[in-house]
Design an enzyme around this catalytic site. Structure first.
Site, short mmCIF file in Angstrom:
data_model
loop_
_atom_site.label_atom_id
_atom_site.label_comp_id
_atom_site.label_asym_id
_atom_site.label_seq_id
_atom_site.Cartn_x
_atom_site.Cartn_y
_atom_site.Cartn_z
N ASP A 1 34.28 2.59 98.05
CA ASP A 1 34.65 3.94 97.53
C ASP A 1 35.07 4.86 98.39
O ASP A 1 34.80 4.62 99.57
CB ASP A 1 33.33 4.37 96.64
CG ASP A 1 33.71 5.53 96.07
OD1 ASP A 1 34.95 5.80 95.50
OD2 ASP A 1 32.69 6.53 95.51
N SER A 2 35.49 6.06 98.01
CA SER A 2 35.90 7.00 99.01
C SER A 2 34.76 7.66 99.60
O SER A 2 34.64 8.37 100.46
CB SER A 2 36.90 7.96 98.38
OG SER A 2 36.43 8.51 97.37
N CYS B 1 36.34 3.10 93.47
CA CYS B 1 36.83 4.24 93.55
C CYS B 1 37.86 4.29 92.58
O CYS B 1 38.97 3.41 92.73
CB CYS B 1 37.35 4.54 95.14
SG CYS B 1 38.48 6.02 95.10
N GLU C 1 27.45 17.12 92.18
CA GLU C 1 27.12 17.19 93.69
C GLU C 1 26.31 18.50 93.90
O GLU C 1 25.34 18.34 94.86
CB GLU C 1 28.20 17.17 94.64
CG GLU C 1 29.05 15.97 94.35
CD GLU C 1 29.98 15.28 95.62
OE1 GLU C 1 30.29 16.23 96.37
OE2 GLU C 1 29.91 14.16 95.80
N CYS D 1 34.52 7.96 85.95
CA CYS D 1 34.32 8.63 87.21
C CYS D 1 32.74 8.35 87.42
O CYS D 1 31.89 8.25 86.63
CB CYS D 1 34.42 9.84 87.07
SG CYS D 1 34.11 10.95 88.90
N HIS E 1 30.81 9.68 89.00
CA HIS E 1 29.55 10.68 89.05
C HIS E 1 29.15 11.10 87.51
O HIS E 1 28.18 11.80 87.27
CB HIS E 1 30.26 12.09 89.58
CG HIS E 1 30.29 12.06 91.06
ND1 HIS E 1 31.00 11.17 91.75
CD2 HIS E 1 29.81 12.86 91.92
CE1 HIS E 1 30.93 11.46 93.02
NE2 HIS E 1 30.36 12.64 93.18
#
Lengths: 270, 270
Positions: B10-11, B73, B152, B184, B186
């Protein structure tokens, strides 16, 4: 006198608010701007990485004849200013100290709030700068990590923006700071919402102050260019989907003269 | 049988939600995870840059013996999956197609909403995948760029998060989608707020679906490791301030075995 351009770099396009401020105060100066968009954001990177990137960015501007370098990236200015100053022979100004000096000039109570990204606030760079420049002030720092994505989304007066700003700024309001320093290139665009919460106190926009101090320094060093065309060349290390729309929001005018460049190391990264 | 590890990249560290899902379904498999934190986020980079980074990330995993590569990602899976598949001899799965297949299985009305970052949504990758896999569905995509910074920040149930989610999801709600695909890494952490707005419809978490499909593929190819210890090695190209706290939120357990690595090109960048 010196007809070479002023060099300004940032990790992205937010530093165009500094370009805007410098153009307003020094309309005859040519400007070379580097936005290291291929590696943004710097704020989430390690200190080592930020220092290395900052050296490369400065070298790029010096190679293009910059007579003076402005570090418009708060993360870079937080951790790399002293190192870049030692490494290069051109004068270098960071985006932190001018705002600190201005805040100390105008505060009456000595209670000063500083808002910025997490790295800027937790790096302690502002506390260090305040300590060096004015002993008696009480500095209250607050990280506001959602402000940048809100500005990039264009939600400058959204209800959610107001709620988030209230959450972030509540304690500074309670603590009765009389001066608030906006320690991030993006934050001036949220001025209306911030003012609604914090009320009629002093606001210091670091982008403006860096322009004021740069003009003074250039005059003192006899390095002004009184007859230049005021050209701005914008170099970006990557062109993302909506950089032009967002960039023009910061610059306050159409972005005409821009190009994609590779720094030596980002070139190797391709 | 094949005792080599599964490679996942992933990034950043968001892909650890995919690691979590894979570990749950395949507890005996060893995993090598690469988070390219030095260059995150990929979503704001150009397509060329994302493709180049994806090749380098895959090479890193293959060099460590990966028998199968998972692109966790979304930005990479959107634009680089076909290219990486052609370039490498190991099988490669992206995080997009398994979720699409699952959404098509469970939708009754054929009205499917997809949420993701701006690049994921505007790349058209989901529309393309849906078109290839199921002709009659109506796919409604919506970019939700503030969801990642909210997660985050840890504001999973903040009032501002609810307002932002309402703004983003309003139209999908009005359009009566019966299935919502969380596109996504997240977003599963915002499930509670999303469910409050969207109500009792079908939800597809792409991280879970990629684990399910990976398990099927390994069985079909006779590449399972039934007796492994289930070790997870985590490699990050940069260690930022709070990667551990955020990473463990995604991984759902303490992060023990991690180290900083340089990819060939990020090494050159130092």
């Amino acid at each position: 006198l010196n007809k070479n351009p002023i060099g300004i770099f940032d990790s992205g396009i937010g530093g165009l608010t500094v370009v805007k401020a410098v153009k307003k105060i020094l309309p005859n100066e040519d400007i070379v701007y580097l936005g290291d968009t291929a590696r943004l954001p710097y704020g989430t990177k390690s200190t080592d990485a930020i220092i290395q990137f900052s050296k490369e960015d400065t070298q790029f501007l010096v190679d293009r004849g910059a007579k003076y370098v402005v570090i418009a990236c708060y993360s870079s200015a937080s951790v790399a200013l002293d190192i870049v100053r030692k490494r290069f022979s051109v004068p270098v100004i960071g985006v932190i100290e001018p705002g600190v000096r201005r805040a100390l000039q105008i505060t009456k109570t000595g209670k000063i709030g500083v808002i910025g990204t997490s790295l800027t606030i937790f790096s302690g760079a502002y506390e260090k700068a305040f300590k060096e420049l004015g002993a008696d002030s009480e500095i209250l720092g607050k990280a506001c990590p959602l402000f940048v994505p809100l500005v990039e989304e264009g939600w400058l007066e959204h209800d959610a923006t107001k709620l988030i700003a209230r959450d972030y700024l509540e304690q500074l309001k309670k603590d009765n700071v009389d001066t608030l320093l906006l320690g991030c290139t993006h934050y001036p665009l949220l001025m209306k919402v911030i003012r609604e919460i914090m009320g009629d106190i002093n606001y210091v926009d670091a982008s403006t102050e860096v322009g004021v101090e740069l003009a003074q320094n250039l005059a003192e060093l006899d390095m002004k260019n009184p007859s230049g065309a005021g050209d701005t060349g914008i170099y970006l290390t990557d062109l993302s989907m909506n950089f032009k729309e967002i960039g023009e929001r910061f610059l306050g005018e159409p972005m005409k003269n821009f190009s994609r460049v590779s720094l030596k190391s980002t070139e190797a990264a391709r």
